[in-house]
Structure formats: structure tokens, C-alpha cells
Design an enzyme around this catalytic site. Structure first.
Site, PDB file in Angstrom:
ATOM      1  N   GLY A   1       0.823  -1.207   0.000  1.00  0.00           N
ATOM      2  CA  GLY A   1       0.000   0.000   0.000  1.00  0.00           C
ATOM      3  C   GLY A   1       0.856   1.257   0.000  1.00  0.00           C
TER       4      GLY A   1
ATOM      5  N   ARG B   1      -2.819  -6.808  -6.379  1.00  0.00           N
ATOM      6  CA  ARG B   1      -2.780  -8.120  -5.710  1.00  0.00           C
ATOM      7  C   ARG B   1      -1.911  -9.119  -6.474  1.00  0.00           C
ATOM      8  NH1 ARG B   1      -3.615  -6.989  -0.802  1.00  0.00           N
ATOM      9  NH2 ARG B   1      -5.465  -5.764  -0.441  1.00  0.00           N
TER      10      ARG B   1
ATOM     11  N   ASP C   1       7.198  -5.131   5.303  1.00  0.00           N
ATOM     12  CA  ASP C   1       7.784  -6.451   5.541  1.00  0.00           C
ATOM     13  C   ASP C   1       7.506  -7.414   4.379  1.00  0.00           C
ATOM     14  OD1 ASP C   1       5.095  -6.181   6.576  1.00  0.00           O
ATOM     15  OD2 ASP C   1       5.271  -8.238   7.261  1.00  0.00           O
TER      16      ASP C   1
ATOM     17  N   THR D   1       5.882   1.969   5.783  1.00  0.00           N
ATOM     18  CA  THR D   1       4.520   1.613   6.204  1.00  0.00           C
ATOM     19  C   THR D   1       4.074   2.580   7.282  1.00  0.00           C
ATOM     20  OG1 THR D   1       3.121   0.022   7.369  1.00  0.00           O
ATOM     21  CG2 THR D   1       5.457  -0.128   7.832  1.00  0.00           C
TER      22      THR D   1
ATOM     23  N   ASP E   1       2.260   1.664   9.504  1.00  0.00           N
ATOM     24  CA  ASP E   1       2.116   0.819  10.708  1.00  0.00           C
ATOM     25  C   ASP E   1       3.358   0.821  11.598  1.00  0.00           C
ATOM     26  OD1 ASP E   1      -0.292   0.241   9.646  1.00  0.00           O
ATOM     27  OD2 ASP E   1       0.102  -1.873   9.230  1.00  0.00           O
TER      28      ASP E   1
ATOM     29  N   ASP F   1       5.926  -1.089  11.658  1.00  0.00           N
ATOM     30  CA  ASP F   1       6.210  -2.410  12.230  1.00  0.00           C
ATOM     31  C   ASP F   1       7.300  -3.179  11.490  1.00  0.00           C
ATOM     32  OD1 ASP F   1       4.837  -2.905   9.908  1.00  0.00           O
ATOM     33  OD2 ASP F   1       3.298  -4.176  10.795  1.00  0.00           O
TER      34      ASP F   1
ATOM     35  N   ARG G   1      -2.372  -3.737  11.439  1.00  0.00           N
ATOM     36  CA  ARG G   1      -2.807  -5.134  11.319  1.00  0.00           C
ATOM     37  C   ARG G   1      -2.123  -6.033  12.340  1.00  0.00           C
ATOM     38  NH1 ARG G   1      -2.729  -6.403   5.197  1.00  0.00           N
ATOM     39  NH2 ARG G   1      -0.813  -5.276   5.601  1.00  0.00           N
TER      40      ARG G   1
HETATM   41  O1  F6P Z   1       0.131  -2.326   5.817  1.00  0.00           O
HETATM   42  C1  F6P Z   1      -0.373  -1.099   6.091  1.00  0.00           C
HETATM   43  C2  F6P Z   1      -1.851  -1.113   6.239  1.00  0.00           C
HETATM   44  O2  F6P Z   1      -2.089   0.203   6.533  1.00  0.00           O
HETATM   45  C3  F6P Z   1      -2.451  -2.035   7.301  1.00  0.00           C
HETATM   46  O3  F6P Z   1      -2.501  -1.518   8.583  1.00  0.00           O
HETATM   47  C4  F6P Z   1      -3.831  -2.265   6.768  1.00  0.00           C
HETATM   48  O4  F6P Z   1      -4.399  -3.438   7.263  1.00  0.00           O
HETATM   49  C5  F6P Z   1      -3.570  -2.356   5.315  1.00  0.00           C
HETATM   50  O5  F6P Z   1      -2.506  -1.468   5.042  1.00  0.00           O
HETATM   51  C6  F6P Z   1      -4.762  -2.087   4.458  1.00  0.00           C
HETATM   52  O6  F6P Z   1      -4.366  -2.099   3.141  1.00  0.00           O
HETATM   53  P1  F6P Z   1      -5.322  -2.153   1.867  1.00  0.00           P
HETATM   54  O7  F6P Z   1      -6.730  -2.082   2.365  1.00  0.00           O
HETATM   55  O8  F6P Z   1      -4.956  -0.965   1.073  1.00  0.00           O
HETATM   56  O9  F6P Z   1      -5.002  -3.420   1.206  1.00  0.00           O
END
Ligand code: F6P
Length: 414
Positions: free
Chosen positions: A76, A138, A173, A196, A198, A200, A242
């Protein structure tokens, strides 16, 4: 002749079969493919069509071959991506490389969807959200190809065919795992840049995008406070995260939440119900609960709390709002430094490889306040979670914020 369905200008840009043969371009795929709808000129200028790509990239018939590296973005988007692309491009150009962006992760490798990253193309993008290279879909580069062969082998072959000496892979990751697998399959050296919201990714103390996400979530909490207080409501706010609760913990602390629920700390809603009851007793008839998406859904938590407290309760999901828009100044600085660092480190390693040293891959990051490089194995095999006994959680606890693991009566004196 103009093929039906092709615009005249596009068809003129595509060399004929004879021209392609003379130029030594095999490109069977190119014969079959029609230009996709997104071939319209963009901010990056006109995309290179599958058939013109090899020529424009300097293969026979095109301009002279120069050392070149590629840049891609995986997963993302995150605020700061464009700043990394700009900094990495400018530094690599300075080192004497040509720089090419692969659009949509690795997918662009398969259909010749590249863009040359010149000084002009990366001008004025530091402050922009999103990514000028498009986010990966994807598409799974490690899945077996339809003919049973490995897509990884196809990626490595396409990469080498284009003459890319190395890759700057900007991602989380998952992207680092992928990069590592592709390097094992024969891809030239990769220098990862951790990305990210996140926060993480293991092997770095922070990732760009996180600061922006926390700033947006904190502002949202500030705004929710006034409406929650006006209505004596419980508001449950879900934020991204997540596998790790960094955004929830940081924004919950900065935005004065009353409870924070994260995947790292197993919780029992009885503790949160008790916290809400204590607040009611002292006349604070509203409460704000922040939930990381990896811990629970805001909707489920709100339903449960409404039932157990009898209070008017609402839930909302901040979701992708946290990933959109301009990066903060701090994220821009981090992204620009990481991008520069990645290009310089990759250049150094590629020079070393030319001098006979082993060509190694890695990921740049920040550790203990210094820019660092770790082996790709680190982000590929670990996740950086919020330490349950670390200073962020500890500070929140001292402020009376509940994490849902408190023993009965923990909030009696607050
Ligand atoms: O990995 C980053 C993140 O922001 C996660 O926290 C979240 O679950 C995910 O992306 C959602 O991504 P998308 O809905 O764009 O696939």
C-alpha cells in the site's frame, strides 16, 4: 497500418515488426498486447509502451546503454513515498546511473510499464501523497506462472534483460520478504527502504508514513472529544495496524484516549467497562476508546460496550484516511534521508561488486538515531511490535489510560 483500437499517435510510436526485428527486440508479448487504459499521459509523462520500452531503455536501436538501476514501490502507499523516489533518483543520477521506475510493484516488469526517472520527472513531488509509480496490486510475483514456470524466474530474466544492475525496493515487511526471495532466485542486489504507516518493519526504529498517520489520527481524536463530550457518549475509534499497535498507542497517548486496545496486549473488556464507569462517577460522562484493527473491530467493541455500560456508543473507522494526503515535515525528512542513503549504499555495493566483492542486498533504516543497513533477512522474518513494557505504554498507563489487562479495581482511585 494502425491496428483497430489503437490511437494513431500510439500506433505511430510502436515500431513495426520489421523495425523490431532490425532492432533485435524479441518482445513476443509486445505483439500480442494492446495498450492498457492507463497508457494515457500522466504526471510522469507518457508511459513507455511494452513495445517501445526496450528501445527507450537503450537496447539495440535505442540510445547508448548506461549503468542503470530500477526503483519500485510495493504494497500500500504511505505518505513520503514520493519523497523517497525523488531523493533516491537524484542521488543515483549524481552517481552516474540512469534510473528507471517500475510501475505497480513488479507487475510493470512483465508488461514493460516503466518510466525513466529524470530530474525533471521527480521535480516538485516531495510534498505529494500517493506514489508516482503506482502501488502494487494483488499481483503475486512468487506465484507460479500460468505455464507452470516460476514468475520469479521471469522477473529475474526481465530485470537482467533490461540491464538493471540493482533495485531500490520501497516497501513493508511483505516487500522485503519478496525482495529477499527474488534475490535468492537471482535478482541483482536490492536495497530496501522501509515503508509503512504501521511502523512495524523490523531492522529500523521507525518508518516514514507513521508520523503522518499518527498526526491525522490524533487530530481525529481531538475532534471526536468535543462531540463525545457534548453527547456523553462512548466513542470507539479504529485505526490501522494489522499486526502492531503503534498508531493506536501513539495517537491514543497524544490524543488523550481513555483506553487503547492493541494486538500486543491481550485485553478483557471488563477493565474498559470499569474505566468508563469510574469516569462517569467523577463526572466525565464520555470516553474515547482507540482500537488497532489487529486487536478488534471498533464496531464489535462498541456493540459490546453499549450492552455492558448501557451508554450511548458510536464507532468509526479511520482506515485509509491515515494513509492519504501530504506527509508531515518529519516524514518528508525521513523519506528524503532514507532515499538518499539507499541510493548511495546501493551504488557503493554495486561498485564493490564490480571490483570483485560479493554483491549483497540490504535494507536501510534508522537505529539508535543513526542511519543503518541491515540484511534483508531481518525485515523478512520479523515484525517490530509495540513493547508491552516499553516507555510508550508505560507513559500511557501512568496517565490512567487503560489497555484492558488491568486487574479489577485498578481505576478505583483515579
Ligand atoms: O500495511 C499497512 C496497512 O495500513 C495495514 O494496517 C492495513 O491493514 C492495510 O494497510 C490495508 O491495506 P489495503 O486495504 O490498502 O489493502
Amino acid at each position: 497500418m494502425i491496428e483497430p483500437g489503437l490511437s494513431a499517435s500510439f500506433a505511430q510510436a510502436v515500431p513495426s515488426a520489421a523495425e523490431r526485428a532490425a532492432a533485435g527486440i524479441s518482445g513476443r508479448r509486445a505483439h500480442r498486447r494492446r495498450p492498457r487504459a492507463n497508457l494515457a499521459p500522466s504526471r510522469l509523462g507518457a508511459p513507455i509502451s511494452p513495445t517501445t520500452a526496450p528501445m527507450a531503455l537503450g537496447l539495440p536501436g535505442g540510445r547508448a546503454m548506461k549503468r542503470r538501476i530500477a526503483i519500485n514501490t510495493g504494497g500500500g502507499d504511505a505518505p513520503g513515498l514520493n519523497a523517497v523516489i525523488r531523493a533516491a533518483t537524484l542521488s543515483a543520477l549524481e552517481l552516474g546511473f540512469d534510473v528507471w521506475g517500475i510501475r505497480r510493484g513488479y507487475e510493470g516488469l512483465f508488461d514493460g510499464d516503466f518510466v525513466e526517472l529524470t530530474r525533471e520527472r521527480v521535480r516538485g513531488i516531495t510534498h505529494l501523497g500517493g506514489t508516482i509509480l503506482g502501488a502494487a496490486s494483488r499481483f503475486d510475483p512468487l506465484r507460479a506462472a500460468s505455464d507452470g514456470g516460476s514468475r520469479a524466474a521471469g522477473i529475474v530474466a526481465a530485470f537482467r534483460e533490461r540491464g538493471f544492475e540493482g533495485l531500490i525496493a520501497i516497501g513493508g515487511d511483505g516487500s522485503m520478504r519478496l525482495a529477499r526471495a527474488l534475490v535468492e532466485a537471482g535478482l541483482p542486489p536490492v536495497m530496501g527502504v522501509p515503508k509503512t504507516i504501521d511502523n512495524d518493519v523490523a531492522g529500523t526504529d521507525t518508518t516514514f508514513g507513521f508520523d503522518t498517520a499518527v498526526a491525522i489520527a490524533t487530530e481525529a481524536l481531538d475532534r471526536i472529544h468535543t462531540t463525545a463530550e457534548a453527547h456523553d457518549r462512548v466513542m470507539v475509534v479504529e485505526v490501522m495496524g494489522r499486526t502492531a499497535g503503534w498508531i493506536a498507542t501513539a495517537a491514543g497517548l497524544a490524543g488523550s484516549a481513555d483506553a487503547i486496545l492493541i494486538p500486543e496486549i491481550p485485553f478483557d473488556l471488563r477493565a474498559v467497562v470499569e474505566k468508563i464507569a469510574r469516569r462517569d462517577e467523577v463526572g466525565r460522562r464520555f470516553s474515547i476508546i482507540v482500537v488497532a484493527e489487529g486487536a478488534a473491530s471498533a464496531e464489535a467493541v462498541a456493540r459490546e460496550l453499549a450492552e455492558r455500560t448501557g451508554k450511548d456508543t458510536r464507532s468509526l473507522v479511520l482506515g485509509h484516511l491515515l494513509r492519504g494526503g501530504h506527509p508531515t515535515a518529519r516524514d518528508r525528512m525521513l523519506a528524503l534521508e532514507l532515499g538518499t542513503h539507499a541510493a548511495l549504499e546501493l551504488g557503493r555495493r554495486l561498485d564493490g561488486a564490480r571490483a570483485g566483492q560479493p554483491a549483497t542486498s540490504g535494507m536501510v533504516g534508522v537505529q539508535d538515531g543513526h542511519f543503518s543497513v541491515v540484511d534483508l533477512t531481518v525485515p523478512a522474518t520479523q515484525i517490530r511490535r509495540v513493547p508491552a513494557t516499553g516507555s510508550l505504554v508505560s507513559a500511557a498507563r501512568h496517565l490512567g489510560i487503560a489497555f484492558g489487562d488491568e486487574p479489577r479495581g485498578a481505576f478505583a482511585s483515579r
